[in-house]
Design a protein around this motif. Structure first.
Motif, PDB file in Angstrom:
ATOM      1  N   MET A   1       0.851  -1.168   0.000  1.00  0.00           N
ATOM      2  CA  MET A   1       0.000   0.000   0.000  1.00  0.00           C
ATOM      3  C   MET A   1       0.904   1.240   0.000  1.00  0.00           C
ATOM      4  O   MET A   1       1.757   1.388   0.856  1.00  0.00           O
ATOM      5  N   ASN A   2       0.685   2.111  -0.915  1.00  0.00           N
ATOM      6  CA  ASN A   2       1.535   3.303  -0.976  1.00  0.00           C
ATOM      7  C   ASN A   2       1.007   4.382  -0.033  1.00  0.00           C
ATOM      8  O   ASN A   2      -0.078   4.295   0.519  1.00  0.00           O
ATOM      9  N   TRP A   3       1.764   5.436   0.116  1.00  0.00           N
ATOM     10  CA  TRP A   3       1.438   6.456   1.104  1.00  0.00           C
ATOM     11  C   TRP A   3       0.203   7.269   0.723  1.00  0.00           C
ATOM     12  O   TRP A   3      -0.517   7.768   1.587  1.00  0.00           O
ATOM     13  N   LEU A   6      -2.799   5.237   1.825  1.00  0.00           N
ATOM     14  CA  LEU A   6      -2.861   5.265   3.281  1.00  0.00           C
ATOM     15  C   LEU A   6      -3.402   6.608   3.787  1.00  0.00           C
ATOM     16  O   LEU A   6      -4.242   6.659   4.695  1.00  0.00           O
ATOM     17  N   ALA A   7      -2.956   7.706   3.163  1.00  0.00           N
ATOM     18  CA  ALA A   7      -3.449   9.038   3.533  1.00  0.00           C
ATOM     19  C   ALA A   7      -4.930   9.170   3.216  1.00  0.00           C
ATOM     20  O   ALA A   7      -5.694   9.750   4.012  1.00  0.00           O
ATOM     21  N   ALA A   8      -5.364   8.650   2.080  1.00  0.00           N
ATOM     22  CA  ALA A   8      -6.776   8.709   1.706  1.00  0.00           C
ATOM     23  C   ALA A   8      -7.626   7.894   2.675  1.00  0.00           C
ATOM     24  O   ALA A   8      -8.710   8.334   3.097  1.00  0.00           O
ATOM     25  N   LEU A   9      -7.140   6.716   3.068  1.00  0.00           N
ATOM     26  CA  LEU A   9      -7.855   5.884   4.023  1.00  0.00           C
ATOM     27  C   LEU A   9      -7.951   6.577   5.384  1.00  0.00           C
ATOM     28  O   LEU A   9      -9.017   6.600   6.016  1.00  0.00           O
ATOM     29  N   LEU A  11      -7.874   9.803   5.903  1.00  0.00           N
ATOM     30  CA  LEU A  11      -8.784  10.928   5.726  1.00  0.00           C
ATOM     31  C   LEU A  11     -10.244  10.485   5.793  1.00  0.00           C
ATOM     32  O   LEU A  11     -11.071  11.118   6.449  1.00  0.00           O
ATOM     33  N   VAL A  12     -10.570   9.383   5.148  1.00  0.00           N
ATOM     34  CA  VAL A  12     -11.937   8.864   5.177  1.00  0.00           C
ATOM     35  C   VAL A  12     -12.313   8.445   6.591  1.00  0.00           C
ATOM     36  O   VAL A  12     -13.426   8.720   7.057  1.00  0.00           O
ATOM     37  N   LEU A  13     -11.398   7.810   7.309  1.00  0.00           N
ATOM     38  CA  LEU A  13     -11.686   7.390   8.677  1.00  0.00           C
ATOM     39  C   LEU A  13     -11.923   8.590   9.599  1.00  0.00           C
ATOM     40  O   LEU A  13     -12.844   8.585  10.421  1.00  0.00           O
ATOM     41  N   VAL A  14     -11.116   9.638   9.462  1.00  0.00           N
ATOM     42  CA  VAL A  14     -11.302  10.843  10.274  1.00  0.00           C
ATOM     43  C   VAL A  14     -12.625  11.521   9.926  1.00  0.00           C
ATOM     44  O   VAL A  14     -13.354  11.972  10.812  1.00  0.00           O
ATOM     45  N   ASN A  15     -12.966  11.573   8.643  1.00  0.00           N
ATOM     46  CA  ASN A  15     -14.246  12.171   8.236  1.00  0.00           C
ATOM     47  C   ASN A  15     -15.432  11.362   8.763  1.00  0.00           C
ATOM     48  O   ASN A  15     -16.442  11.933   9.170  1.00  0.00           O
ATOM     49  N   LEU A  16     -15.313  10.035   8.757  1.00  0.00           N
ATOM     50  CA  LEU A  16     -16.386   9.205   9.311  1.00  0.00           C
ATOM     51  C   LEU A  16     -16.520   9.409  10.816  1.00  0.00           C
ATOM     52  O   LEU A  16     -17.634   9.478  11.349  1.00  0.00           O
ATOM     53  N   LEU A  17     -15.410   9.528  11.499  1.00  0.00           N
ATOM     54  CA  LEU A  17     -15.431   9.806  12.933  1.00  0.00           C
ATOM     55  C   LEU A  17     -16.095  11.148  13.219  1.00  0.00           C
ATOM     56  O   LEU A  17     -16.940  11.265  14.121  1.00  0.00           O
ATOM     57  N   ALA A  18     -15.755  12.162  12.453  1.00  0.00           N
ATOM     58  CA  ALA A  18     -16.345  13.489  12.628  1.00  0.00           C
ATOM     59  C   ALA A  18     -17.838  13.469  12.303  1.00  0.00           C
ATOM     60  O   ALA A  18     -18.639  14.113  12.994  1.00  0.00           O
ATOM     61  N   THR A  19     -18.229  12.737  11.280  1.00  0.00           N
ATOM     62  CA  THR A  19     -19.647  12.629  10.918  1.00  0.00           C
ATOM     63  C   THR A  19     -20.433  11.973  12.051  1.00  0.00           C
ATOM     64  O   THR A  19     -21.515  12.428  12.413  1.00  0.00           O
TER      65      THR A  19
END
Length: 107
Positions: A1-3, A6-9, A11-19
Motif C-alpha cells: 500500500m503506498n502512502w 494510506l493518507a486517503a484511508l 482521511l476517510v476514517l477521520v471524516n467518518l469519525l467526525a460525521t
C-alpha cells in the motif's frame, strides 16, 4: 500500500469519525447537521477538525450541570432575565417615571 492510499484511508476514517460525532450532538437541528456534514466532506481536513472540536465542546457543555436558578433570596442579585432598574421601580408609580401622570408636559 503506498502512502497516498494510506493518507486517503486515514482521511476517510477521520471524516467518518467526525460525521458520527456530529450525529451524537443532541442540540443540532437537521439543517445544522447537514451543513456540518457538508463542511466535513467538502473541506476534508479542516472541516473534520472544526466539527470534531465543536462536537466535543457541545458534549462537554451538555455534560456539565448548569444552575441558572438564581433568586433574590440566594443573594445572587436579580433573577436572570429581569431588569434590576425595573424591579426597583415597581413600588410607587410616581417614583421612577417622574410622576403619576406619566411624566408628560402640560398642555
Amino acid at each position: 500500500m503506498n502512502w497516498i492510499a494510506l493518507a486517503a484511508l486515514l482521511l476517510v476514517l477521520v471524516n467518518l469519525l467526525a460525521t458520527g460525532a456530529v450525529f451524537r450532538v443532541p442540540d443540532l437541528s437537521a439543517s445544522q447537521r447537514v451543513l456540518q456534514i457538508a463542511t466535513i466532506w467538502l473541506l476534508p481536513v479542516i472541516g473534520a477538525v472544526l466539527c470534531l472540536s465543536f462536537a466535543s465542546t457541545q458534549a462537554n457543555t451538555a455534560a456539565t450541570p448548569r444552575d441558572d436558578t438564581f433568586t433574590a433570596s440566594d443573594g445572587g442579585g436579580p433573577i436572570l432575565g429581569t431588569d434590576a432598574y425595573a424591579s426597583e421601580c415597581s413600588g410607587d408609580a410616581g417614583s421612577c417615571d417622574g410622576g403619576a401622570d406619566g411624566g408628560g408636559g402640560g398642555d
